[in-house]
Scaffold this motif. Structure first.
Motif, PDB file in Angstrom:
ATOM      1  N   PHE A 256       0.822  -1.211   0.000  1.00 13.64           N
ATOM      2  CA  PHE A 256       0.000   0.000   0.000  1.00 13.64           C
ATOM      3  C   PHE A 256       0.857   1.262   0.000  1.00 13.64           C
ATOM      4  CE2 PHE A 256      -3.401  -2.778   1.319  1.00 13.64           C
ATOM      5  CZ  PHE A 256      -4.536  -2.170   0.804  1.00 13.64           C
ATOM      6  N   ALA A 257       0.411   2.271  -0.739  1.00  7.76           N
ATOM      7  CA  ALA A 257       1.003   3.606  -0.648  1.00  7.76           C
ATOM      8  C   ALA A 257       0.642   4.186   0.715  1.00  7.76           C
ATOM      9  CB  ALA A 257       0.457   4.494  -1.767  1.00  7.76           C
ATOM     10  N   GLU A 258       1.463   5.073   1.223  1.00  5.30           N
ATOM     11  CA  GLU A 258       1.228   5.664   2.556  1.00  5.30           C
ATOM     12  C   GLU A 258      -0.115   6.377   2.644  1.00  5.30           C
ATOM     13  OE1 GLU A 258       2.887   5.253   5.412  1.00  5.30           O
ATOM     14  OE2 GLU A 258       4.284   3.939   4.360  1.00  5.30           O
ATOM     15  N   ASP A 259      -0.562   6.989   1.546  1.00  5.20           N
ATOM     16  CA  ASP A 259      -1.816   7.749   1.558  1.00  5.20           C
ATOM     17  C   ASP A 259      -2.963   7.008   0.867  1.00  5.20           C
ATOM     18  OD1 ASP A 259      -0.766   7.926  -0.994  1.00  5.20           O
ATOM     19  OD2 ASP A 259      -1.176  10.068  -1.220  1.00  5.20           O
ATOM     20  N   ALA A 260      -2.867   5.683   0.799  1.00 10.63           N
ATOM     21  CA  ALA A 260      -3.886   4.878   0.133  1.00 10.63           C
ATOM     22  C   ALA A 260      -5.259   5.101   0.752  1.00 10.63           C
ATOM     23  CB  ALA A 260      -3.515   3.397   0.212  1.00 10.63           C
ATOM     24  N   ARG A 261      -6.273   4.903  -0.075  1.00 16.22           N
ATOM     25  CA  ARG A 261      -7.664   5.043   0.369  1.00 16.22           C
ATOM     26  C   ARG A 261      -8.370   3.717   0.144  1.00 16.22           C
ATOM     27  NH1 ARG A 261     -12.164   9.012  -2.238  1.00 16.22           N
ATOM     28  NH2 ARG A 261     -13.541   7.260  -2.290  1.00 16.22           N
ATOM     29  N   PHE A 262      -9.134   3.287   1.142  1.00 21.80           N
ATOM     30  CA  PHE A 262      -9.816   2.002   1.094  1.00 21.80           C
ATOM     31  C   PHE A 262     -11.258   2.195   1.529  1.00 21.80           C
ATOM     32  CE2 PHE A 262     -10.945  -2.124   3.037  1.00 21.80           C
ATOM     33  CZ  PHE A 262     -10.714  -2.945   1.944  1.00 21.80           C
ATOM     34  N   ILE A 263     -12.186   1.578   0.793  1.00 21.28           N
ATOM     35  CA  ILE A 263     -13.613   1.698   1.092  1.00 21.28           C
ATOM     36  C   ILE A 263     -14.182   0.305   1.325  1.00 21.28           C
ATOM     37  CG2 ILE A 263     -15.861   2.460   0.217  1.00 21.28           C
ATOM     38  CD1 ILE A 263     -14.258   4.371  -1.657  1.00 21.28           C
ATOM     39  N   SER A 264     -14.914   0.147   2.430  1.00 18.03           N
ATOM     40  CA  SER A 264     -15.492  -1.150   2.749  1.00 18.03           C
ATOM     41  C   SER A 264     -16.674  -0.984   3.695  1.00 18.03           C
ATOM     42  CB  SER A 264     -14.443  -2.043   3.415  1.00 18.03           C
ATOM     43  OG  SER A 264     -15.035  -3.211   3.937  1.00 18.03           O
ATOM     44  N   PRO A 265     -17.775  -1.699   3.430  1.00 17.01           N
ATOM     45  CA  PRO A 265     -18.877  -1.665   4.382  1.00 17.01           C
ATOM     46  C   PRO A 265     -18.487  -2.282   5.728  1.00 17.01           C
ATOM     47  CG  PRO A 265     -19.284  -3.296   2.667  1.00 17.01           C
ATOM     48  CD  PRO A 265     -18.064  -2.543   2.271  1.00 17.01           C
ATOM     49  N   LEU A 266     -17.534  -3.218   5.740  1.00 17.86           N
ATOM     50  CA  LEU A 266     -17.075  -3.792   7.001  1.00 17.86           C
ATOM     51  C   LEU A 266     -16.295  -2.768   7.814  1.00 17.86           C
ATOM     52  CD1 LEU A 266     -16.002  -7.412   5.981  1.00 17.86           C
ATOM     53  CD2 LEU A 266     -18.156  -6.615   6.968  1.00 17.86           C
ATOM     54  N   ALA A 267     -15.578  -1.878   7.140  1.00 17.31           N
ATOM     55  CA  ALA A 267     -14.859  -0.819   7.857  1.00 17.31           C
ATOM     56  C   ALA A 267     -15.846   0.046   8.632  1.00 17.31           C
ATOM     57  CB  ALA A 267     -14.036   0.023   6.889  1.00 17.31           C
ATOM     58  N   ALA A 268     -16.982   0.309   8.023  1.00 19.86           N
ATOM     59  CA  ALA A 268     -18.002   1.105   8.713  1.00 19.86           C
ATOM     60  C   ALA A 268     -18.461   0.419   9.993  1.00 19.86           C
ATOM     61  CB  ALA A 268     -19.181   1.359   7.782  1.00 19.86           C
ATOM     62  N   GLU A 269     -18.592  -0.916   9.962  1.00 12.81           N
ATOM     63  CA  GLU A 269     -19.001  -1.662  11.155  1.00 12.81           C
ATOM     64  C   GLU A 269     -17.942  -1.591  12.251  1.00 12.81           C
ATOM     65  OE1 GLU A 269     -19.981  -5.691  10.080  1.00 12.81           O
ATOM     66  OE2 GLU A 269     -21.297  -5.029   8.459  1.00 12.81           O
ATOM     67  N   VAL A 270     -16.675  -1.605  11.877  1.00 11.24           N
ATOM     68  CA  VAL A 270     -15.583  -1.658  12.856  1.00 11.24           C
ATOM     69  C   VAL A 270     -15.170  -0.270  13.327  1.00 11.24           C
ATOM     70  CG1 VAL A 270     -13.155  -2.357  13.190  1.00 11.24           C
ATOM     71  CG2 VAL A 270     -14.730  -3.857  11.955  1.00 11.24           C
TER      72      VAL A 270
END
Length: 133
Positions: A29-43
C-alpha cells in the motif's frame, strides 16, 4: 504490473490474509492509500479508511474479532492498461461465508485505492470449481 504479476499478486494477497500477516498485506500500500469497505463502517464507524496507519488499525481490530478466517481465490480480474485488479474470492469468517470482490488500483506497483464488495452471508458456500490454466 503485467497480467502475470497481477495474478501472482492476487494469489499472494489471499495467502497473506490466510496467514494473518498484516505486515505483508500492508507492504504493497502507498502511505496515503484510500480504502472503502462496508465492514470498515461496522468496525470504525466510517466506510472510508485513508492512510496506511489507519488501515493497520482497522485491520488489526477486524482480525482480533475473527475467530476463524479463510479466503479461497475464485479469480483474478486484470485490467493491465488501467492497473486495476479485481480479486474475487470466498471469504469464510466466524462460521459464515460469502463471496467477495476486492478492487485494487495501482500506481508504480503500490496500491493507492481499494474497495470491497460482499454478497450476503450464508452458512455454507460451495468451493469454486478447479480451473486448468
Amino acid at each position: 504490473m503485467n497480467r502475470k504479476d497481477m495474478e501472482a499478486f492476487a494469489a499472494n494477497w489471499i495467502a497473506n490474509w490466510n496467514a494473518r500477516d498484516l505486515d505483508a498485506i500492508l507492504a504493497h500500500f502507498a502511505e496515503d492509500a484510500r480504502f472503502i469497505s462496508p465492514l470498515a463502517a461496522e468496525v470504525t464507524g466510517s466506510a472510508v479508511i485513508t492512510g496506511k496507519a489507519d488501515l493497520r488499525a482497522y485491520w488489526s481490530r477486524a482480525l482480533e474479532a475473527s475467530t476463524d478466517l479463510h479466503f479461497t481465490l475464485i479469480a483474478a480480474i486484470c485490467d493491465v492498461e488501467a492497473q486495476l485488479l479485481g480479486v474475487h474470492y470466498i471469504a469464510r469468517r466466524n462460521g459464515k461465508a460469502r463471496r467477495a470482490l476486492e478492487m485494487m488500483r495501482f500506481v508504480d506497483d503500490r496500491q493507492v485505492e481499494g474497495e470491497s464488495f460482499y454478497s450476503a452471508q450464508v452458512t455454507t458456500l460451495a468451493e469454486p470449481p478447479e480451473t486448468s490454466q
